[in-house]
Design an enzyme around this catalytic site. Structure first.
Site, PDB file in Angstrom:
ATOM      1  N   CYS A 276       2.349  75.554  34.513  1.00  0.00           N
ATOM      2  CA  CYS A 276       2.011  75.926  35.895  1.00  0.00           C
ATOM      3  C   CYS A 276       2.799  77.178  36.301  1.00  0.00           C
ATOM      4  CB  CYS A 276       2.325  74.781  36.851  1.00  0.00           C
ATOM      5  SG  CYS A 276       2.148  75.278  38.576  1.00  0.00           S
TER       6      CYS A 276
ATOM      7  N   CYS B  38      -3.247  70.814  41.493  1.00  0.00           N
ATOM      8  CA  CYS B  38      -2.162  71.702  41.922  1.00  0.00           C
ATOM      9  C   CYS B  38      -2.752  72.960  42.573  1.00  0.00           C
ATOM     10  CB  CYS B  38      -1.306  72.078  40.716  1.00  0.00           C
ATOM     11  SG  CYS B  38      -0.137  73.393  41.076  1.00  0.00           S
TER      12      CYS B  38
ATOM     13  N   CYS C  14      -2.204  76.074  40.140  1.00  0.00           N
ATOM     14  CA  CYS C  14      -2.797  76.284  38.820  1.00  0.00           C
ATOM     15  C   CYS C  14      -4.032  75.418  38.590  1.00  0.00           C
ATOM     16  CB  CYS C  14      -1.764  75.990  37.735  1.00  0.00           C
ATOM     17  SG  CYS C  14      -1.335  74.250  37.628  1.00  0.00           S
TER      18      CYS C  14
ATOM     19  N   CYS D 222       2.985  68.513  39.825  1.00  0.00           N
ATOM     20  CA  CYS D 222       2.001  69.187  38.994  1.00  0.00           C
ATOM     21  C   CYS D 222       2.391  68.898  37.553  1.00  0.00           C
ATOM     22  CB  CYS D 222       2.043  70.692  39.249  1.00  0.00           C
ATOM     23  SG  CYS D 222       1.116  71.581  37.997  1.00  0.00           S
TER      24      CYS D 222
ATOM     25  N   LYS E 149      34.003  77.205  67.228  1.00  0.00           N
ATOM     26  CA  LYS E 149      33.449  77.418  65.894  1.00  0.00           C
ATOM     27  C   LYS E 149      32.450  78.573  65.973  1.00  0.00           C
ATOM     28  CE  LYS E 149      31.773  74.893  61.921  1.00  0.00           C
ATOM     29  NZ  LYS E 149      30.750  75.825  61.478  1.00  0.00           N
TER      30      LYS E 149
ATOM     31  N   GLU F   2      39.429  74.738  68.828  1.00  0.00           N
ATOM     32  CA  GLU F   2      39.049  76.157  68.856  1.00  0.00           C
ATOM     33  C   GLU F   2      37.541  76.269  68.698  1.00  0.00           C
ATOM     34  OE1 GLU F   2      40.416  78.157  65.066  1.00  0.00           O
ATOM     35  OE2 GLU F   2      41.344  76.189  64.832  1.00  0.00           O
TER      36      GLU F   2
ATOM     37  N   LYS G  61      29.593  69.423  66.403  1.00  0.00           N
ATOM     38  CA  LYS G  61      28.394  70.240  66.574  1.00  0.00           C
ATOM     39  C   LYS G  61      27.680  69.799  67.834  1.00  0.00           C
ATOM     40  CE  LYS G  61      28.309  72.677  62.662  1.00  0.00           C
ATOM     41  NZ  LYS G  61      27.367  72.541  61.585  1.00  0.00           N
TER      42      LYS G  61
ATOM     43  N   TYR H 266      41.394  82.425  62.195  1.00  0.00           N
ATOM     44  CA  TYR H 266      41.588  81.011  62.518  1.00  0.00           C
ATOM     45  C   TYR H 266      42.565  80.259  61.620  1.00  0.00           C
ATOM     46  CZ  TYR H 266      37.514  80.400  59.320  1.00  0.00           C
ATOM     47  OH  TYR H 266      36.651  80.438  58.274  1.00  0.00           O
TER      48      TYR H 266
ATOM     49  N   ASP I 192      29.792  81.402  64.877  1.00  0.00           N
ATOM     50  CA  ASP I 192      28.666  81.403  63.952  1.00  0.00           C
ATOM     51  C   ASP I 192      28.582  82.771  63.292  1.00  0.00           C
ATOM     52  OD1 ASP I 192      26.659  80.100  62.725  1.00  0.00           O
ATOM     53  OD2 ASP I 192      25.167  80.411  64.296  1.00  0.00           O
TER      54      ASP I 192
HETATM   55  S1  IVH Z   1      38.462  76.377  60.195  1.00  0.00           S
HETATM   56  C1  IVH Z   1      38.517  74.217  56.235  1.00  0.00           C
HETATM   57  N1  IVH Z   1      37.867  77.488  62.433  1.00  0.00           N
HETATM   58  O1  IVH Z   1      32.984  77.157  59.847  1.00  0.00           O
HETATM   59  C2  IVH Z   1      37.710  75.379  56.596  1.00  0.00           C
HETATM   60  N2  IVH Z   1      36.239  77.486  60.730  1.00  0.00           N
HETATM   61  O2  IVH Z   1      31.873  74.807  58.602  1.00  0.00           O
HETATM   62  C3  IVH Z   1      38.434  76.152  57.615  1.00  0.00           C
HETATM   63  N3  IVH Z   1      34.174  78.644  61.290  1.00  0.00           N
HETATM   64  O3  IVH Z   1      33.544  78.232  56.564  1.00  0.00           O
HETATM   65  C4  IVH Z   1      37.573  76.385  58.705  1.00  0.00           C
HETATM   66  N4  IVH Z   1      34.772  79.253  63.315  1.00  0.00           N
HETATM   67  O4  IVH Z   1      33.176  79.994  58.382  1.00  0.00           O
HETATM   68  C5  IVH Z   1      37.444  77.172  61.213  1.00  0.00           C
HETATM   69  N5  IVH Z   1      37.506  78.488  64.460  1.00  0.00           N
HETATM   70  C6  IVH Z   1      37.070  78.178  63.252  1.00  0.00           C
HETATM   71  C7  IVH Z   1      35.795  78.554  62.786  1.00  0.00           C
HETATM   72  C8  IVH Z   1      35.419  78.169  61.495  1.00  0.00           C
HETATM   73  C9  IVH Z   1      33.816  79.280  62.389  1.00  0.00           C
HETATM   74  C10 IVH Z   1      33.337  78.488  60.088  1.00  0.00           C
HETATM   75  C11 IVH Z   1      33.976  78.951  58.818  1.00  0.00           C
HETATM   76  C12 IVH Z   1      33.877  77.819  57.848  1.00  0.00           C
HETATM   77  C13 IVH Z   1      32.791  76.997  58.469  1.00  0.00           C
HETATM   78  C14 IVH Z   1      32.931  75.552  58.086  1.00  0.00           C
END
Ligand code: IVH
Length: 746
Positions: A502, A444, A447, A497, A125, A123, A350, A239, A127
Site C-alpha cells: 500500500c 483501502c 490503494c 489495509c 506557565k 509561577e 492546566k 524559570y 506557552d
Molecule cells: S518549570 C521540569 N516553569 O513547560 C521542567 N516550565 O510542561 C521544568 N514552561 O518544558 C519546567 N513556563 O517549556 C517551568 N514557569 C515555567 C514554565 C515552564 C513554561 C514549559 C517548559 C517545560 C514545559 C513542561
C-alpha cells in the site's frame, strides 16, 4: 572624537544601555522612551564602526552579528531537560499534595511536609519554547533547544537576538560575583501583540499563519539566519537554574544546584535553599522573571493564585497554558525526586480546555504506517484556545459510534493548551435530518486493497482516547488473546489495509524512518518523488542513493543533490535505541525502544533471545524487562520472526547503516546488591528509600535469604532482623545506610 575619548564613551554607552535594558526587561520600570534607548544604541554602533578595535562579540550591540547557518548543531544537555506532570482540576491538585505529603513522611524539615503545611512557589506557565542558556564566567556562551530532553540544537545566534537574555551577567545588590559556570533554563516566548502583527504581515505576503505564540516562537528560533529571528522580537523568561558553580576564589555567594533532583552541594552552600531563592538570584543576575510569581504558604493559597491569574490571563501579554507549582524547599524537592521524565515536586496546573462548536463537513480516512485506517473529521474552521482548528482525529469506528457522529452534525470540539483538538460531543438537537452516517470503506482508500479487521486492546487506560499505534507494515501481526489479557471494555476493532505494498502506509513508514534517522533533507514530498521516480522501493534504498541519481531530476540540481547525499552519509550511524524505534515495531515507541536497547545492548542479542523464546514456546521472558508489557512483548516477537523484517534489517546493514551498541544498564554503586528493608527510618519514607536504592542500580527484595546483601533496619524492625542475624547477613542501621548512600552520591 579622539580615540581615547571614544573608548571612554563606548564604555559609558554600554554601561548605560545595560542599565536601561535591565530597568526595562527585569525591573519593568523603564526610565526612558524606546526612541532614547535606540538613539544611544545607534551612537554606540557608529562609534564601533569608526573604531573597530573596541568591538566585543559579547556586547549588546552585537546581538545580531551572526552569519546564517547551514544547519543547527546538536548539543547534549548536561542534565536532562525534564517535562511536567499536568493536573487539570483543584481536586487533582489536592491528590498531588496528598501523595507528596505521604512521601515526605517522616519529613526532615521542622513543620514542613507531613503534619505541617508545604510551602509552594507558583509561577506562570508560558506557552513558548523551553531553552537552556550556558554562561561561563558571566558570558553567554551557548543556548540550546530542549529537543528530546537529552539532546537539543544549538541556537545561540538566534537567542543572542533576544534582548531580555543578558549577554554578560553582573550581580546587583549582593556583591559583584557571578558564577563561573551557570546553566539557566527558561522559556523563549512571543507576545500576543507581536504574533498578531506577524500574522498580519504573513497574510499580506500570502504565507501561512502561526496558530499560536508557541508555534511562532519555535518557528522563529528555527530560522537559520539570525537576522530573521531578530525581526520576530522574542522575549525570554527564566524559570530555573539547572547547574551553577561558584565564582573562582570566591565563597561570596552560595549556590549549589546540580540539576533537577540532585541538589548535592546545597548543604555546603546555604544561601540558596528554595526555588524562590533561585528566582531572586536569577533576577539579581539580570534575567527577566515574571512579576506575578509568588510563594504560597499552603495549597489554598496556591488555589487563590490560580483563580486570580485565571482572571488576568486573557489580558496577559503572553500566551500561557497554566500555572507551574513547585515545592519551594529544595531539600524537599531532592527527596521527592524525579519519576520518569517529570519531577514529583512540580505540577503544571492546566486551565480547563476551551470548547467551541462547528459543523462536520466530512469524515476522511488517513492510512497510517501500520496500515491502520483512522477516521478524521473535517470541520468548518473555527477558533479554539487561540488556534484555528479544521480537523480532528476520531481515532476509530468505535469512537464514531460512541459519539453517534454523522456528517453534517454540529459538534463540540475541545482543545487544551498543546493537546490536539478532539470532538467531545454531538449536539443532536441541532440535526436537520439531512445528516449522513459514516461507514468505513470496504477497500483501502489509498490503494484499493483489502481491509482487515483486528481486535485491539487499548493499552492506555482511557477508553475515549483510542489505541496508540506505532508500528511499521507488519502484515503477519494478529493479536492473540493469550498474551493480550486486556479487560473487555478496552477492546476495540481496528481496520487495517492488508496490502503489503500500500503506497500510503509505505509513505508514512518512510517518513517515520527518515525522521528517526534525522535525515532532515528528505521531507515527505522528496520521498514521494524518489519513490515515483523508482529511485527507492524501501527505506534501505535511501542509503544507496548517489548524487548522480538525484541531480538530473527536475528542480534538484548538483547542490541540493550533494546536500541530500551528505546528510544521508552523516546519518548512517545510529544508536540501537533509535534503530529499534525506526523499525516501527507495533507498540514500540521511543521510550520502549530505549528500554529494549538498554536491556540487550546489541541487536543480535535481542534476535537471539526471540529465537530462544520460540524454542521455549514463548515463556514471556521479555516481560521481565523493565516497562515491557505483554502487548509489546508479543509484537517484538512477531516482528523479529518475520522473514521480511529480518531481510530488511540485513539490507540496511549491507547498505551501510551502522548500529551503535547501547550501554547496558550495569551501573550504579549498588549494582548487584540486594537490600531488605525492615522497620521505619526517621528521615525517609519506605518508598523513597526504595527509589534511592533502585536509582543506584540496587534491588529491594521482600524477604531475607543468605543471598541478601544488606538488611536496613529502622525503628521497630520486624522478624526480618532476626532472620538476618541468624543467617549472618549484614545489618545496617539508619545512619550506616545513609552513609552508604552518601558515598554513592545521594
Ligand atoms: S518549570 C521540569 N516553569 O513547560 C521542567 N516550565 O510542561 C521544568 N514552561 O518544558 C519546567 N513556563 O517549556 C517551568 N514557569 C515555567 C514554565 C515552564 C513554561 C514549559 C517548559 C517545560 C514545559 C513542561
Amino acid at each position: 572624537m579622539e580615540k581615547s575619548e571614544a573608548q571612554k564613551r563606548v564604555k559609558k554607552l554600554r554601561e548605560e544601555i545595560a542599565r536601561l535594558r535591565d530597568l526595562y526587561h527585569v525591573e519593568d520600570k523603564p526610565e526612558v522612551t524606546d526612541a532614547v534607548y535606540d538613539s544611544l544604541n545607534r551612537e554606540l554602533r557608529e562609534l564601533i564602526k569608526k573604531y573597530p578595535e573596541f568591538d566585543d562579540p559579547n556586547a549588546p550591540e552585537n546581538r545580531i552579528g551572526g552569519k546564517p547557518l547551514d544547519k543547527f548543531v546538536k548539543v547534549k544537555h548536561k542534565t536532562r531537560m525534564l517535562s511536567l506532570n499536568d493536573v487539570f482540576s483543584e481536586e487533582e491538585l489536592f491528590d498531588w499534595e496528598k501523595r507528596i505529603k505521604k512521601l515526605l513522611s517522616p519529613s526532615p524539615l521542622q513543620g514542613e511536609g507531613q503534619g505541617g503545611e508545604v510551602n509552594y512557589f507558583c509561577e506562570i506557565k508560558f506557552d513558548g519554547l523551553a531553552v537552556s542558556l550556558i554562561y561561563e564566567n558571566g558570558k553567554f556562551v551557548r543556548g540550546a533547544t530542549r529537543g528530546d530532553g537529552l539532546v537539543g540544537e544549538d541556537i545561540t545566534q538566534n537567542l543572542k537576538t533576544i534582548h531580555s537574555i543578558p549577554l554578560s551577567l553582573t550581580r546587583r545588590g549582593v556583591g559583584g560575583e557571578v558564577p563561573e559556570y551557570l546553566e539557566v533554563r527558561g522559556e523563549a516566548v512571543m507576545s500576543k501583540k507581536t504574533l498578531v502583527s506577524l500574522n498580519k504581515q504573513n497574510e499580506k505576503e500570502g504565507k501561512t499563519l502561526f496558530a499560536n505564540t508557541r508555534n511562532a516562537a519555535a518557528g522563529s528560533l528555527r530560522q537559520l539566519d539570525p537576522k530573521l529571528a531578530a525581526e520576530r522580537k522574542l522575549d525570554f523568561f527564566a524559570y530555573d537554574i539547572a547547574e551553577a558553580s561558584p565564582a573562582k576564589n570566591s565563597g561570596a555567594f552560595a549556590l549549589g544546584v546540580k540539576g533537577q533532583g540532585t541538589h548535592d552541594a546545597l548543604n555546603s552552600l546555604p544561601g540558596l535553599q528554595k526555588h524562590s531563592d533561585k528566582h531572586r538570584f536569577l533576577k539579581n543576575l539580570g534575567f527577566q522573571v515574571d512579576a506575578n510569581e509568588a510563594i504560597c504558604k499552603n495549597l489554598n493559597e496556591v488555589i487563590n493564585f490560580i483563580r486570580k491569574f485565571e482572571k488576568i490571563r486573557p489580558d496577559f501579554p503572553y500566551g500561557t497554558d497554566g500555572v507551574v507549582i513547585s515545592v519551594d524547599n529544595l531539600k524537599l524537592q531532592e527527596i521527592l525526586g524525579v519519576v520518569g521524565k517529570a519531577p514529583r515536586y512540580m505540577s503544571a496546573f492546566k486551565y480547563p480546555a476551551e470548547r467551541a462548536t462547528t459543523i462536520v463537513k466530512n469524515v476522511k480516512i488517513n492510512v497510517g504506517r501500520t496500515g491502520v485506517l483512522t477516521p478524521l473529521a473535517i470541520f468548518e474552521p473555527t477558533l479554539v484556545a487561540g488556534s484555528r482548528v479544521s480537523k480532528a482525529t476520531l481515532h476509530n469506528m468505535d469512537q464514531i459510534e460512541r459519539l453517534d457522529l454523522r456528517i453534517g452534525d454540529t459538534v463540540v470540539i475541545e482543545k487544551a493548551g498543546d493537546v490536539i483538538p478532539k470532538v467531545v460531543e454531538v449536539l443532536t438537537r441541532m440535526r436537520t435530518g439531512k445528516e449522513k452516517k459514516f461507514k468505513m470503506p470496504e477497500v483501502c482508500p489509498a490503494c484499493g486493497g483489502k481491509i482487515e479487521k483486528k481486535i485491539i486492546g487499548d493499552t492506555e487506560s482511557s477508553s475515549s482516547k483510542g489505541p496508540r499505534f506505532s508500528g511499521a507494515p507488519n502484515p503477519g501481526q494478529t493479536i492473540s488473546h493469550r498474551t493480550l489479557r486486556v479487560p473487555e471494555k478496552n477492546i476495540s476493532v481496528a481496520y487495517y489495509c492488508a496490502n503489503k505494498k500500500c503506497p500510503a502506509k509505505n509513505e508514512r513508514y518512510l517518513e517515520h524512518f527518515v525522521s528517526v534517522f534525522e535525515i532532515y533533507e528528505l521531507g515527505p514530498k522528496i520521498l514521494r518523488r524518489f519513490k515515483d521516480e523508482g529511485l527507492i522501493t524501501d527505506a534501505a534504498d535511501i542509503f544507496t542513493l548517489t548524487k548522480e541519481d538525484i541531480a538530473p531530476l527536475e528542480r534538484f540540481g548538483e547542490k541540493s543533490a550533494e546536500n541530500i547525499i551528505n546528510e544521508i552519509e552523516n546519518k548512517k550511524r545510529i544508536p540501537l535505541a533509535k534503530f529499534l524505534w525506526a523499525l516501527g515495531i507495533l507498540h514500540v515507541g521511543e521510550e520502549t525502544a530505549r528500554d529494549l536497547a538498554n536491556n540487550f545492548g546489541i541487536l543480535e542479542k535481542l534476535i537471539l533471545s526471540v529465537n530462544q523464546e520460540k524454542k521455549l514456546n514463548f515463556s514471556n521472558s521479555f516481560l521481565e524487562i523493565e516497562n515491557i508489557g505483554p502487548a509489546v512483548s508479543k509484537s517484538v516477537y512477531d516482528f523479529f520472526q518475520n522473514k521480511n523484517n529480518l531481510n530488511f534489517i540485513k539490507k540496511l546493514g549491507k547498505n551501510g547503516v551502522i548500529i551503535e551498541k547501547a550501554e547496558k544498564k550495569k551501573t550504579g554503586k549498588f549494582f548487584g546488591l540486594n537490600f531488605v528493608l525492615t522497620g521505619t527510618l526517621s528521615t525517609m519514607s519506605r518508598e523513597i528509600t526504595k527509589e534511592k536504592i533502585l536509582a543506584h542500580g540496587g534491588k529491594v527484595v521482600g524477604s531475607v535469604s543468605k543471598n541478601t546483601s544488606y538488611v536496613v533496619a529502622g525503628v521497630e524492625p520486624g522478624s526480618k532482623l532476626k532472620t538476618a542475624e541468624k543467617l549472618g547477613v549484614k545489618v545496617l542501621n539508619e545512619k550506616e545506610f545513609l552513609n552508604l548512600l552518601e558515598q554513592s552520591g545521594g
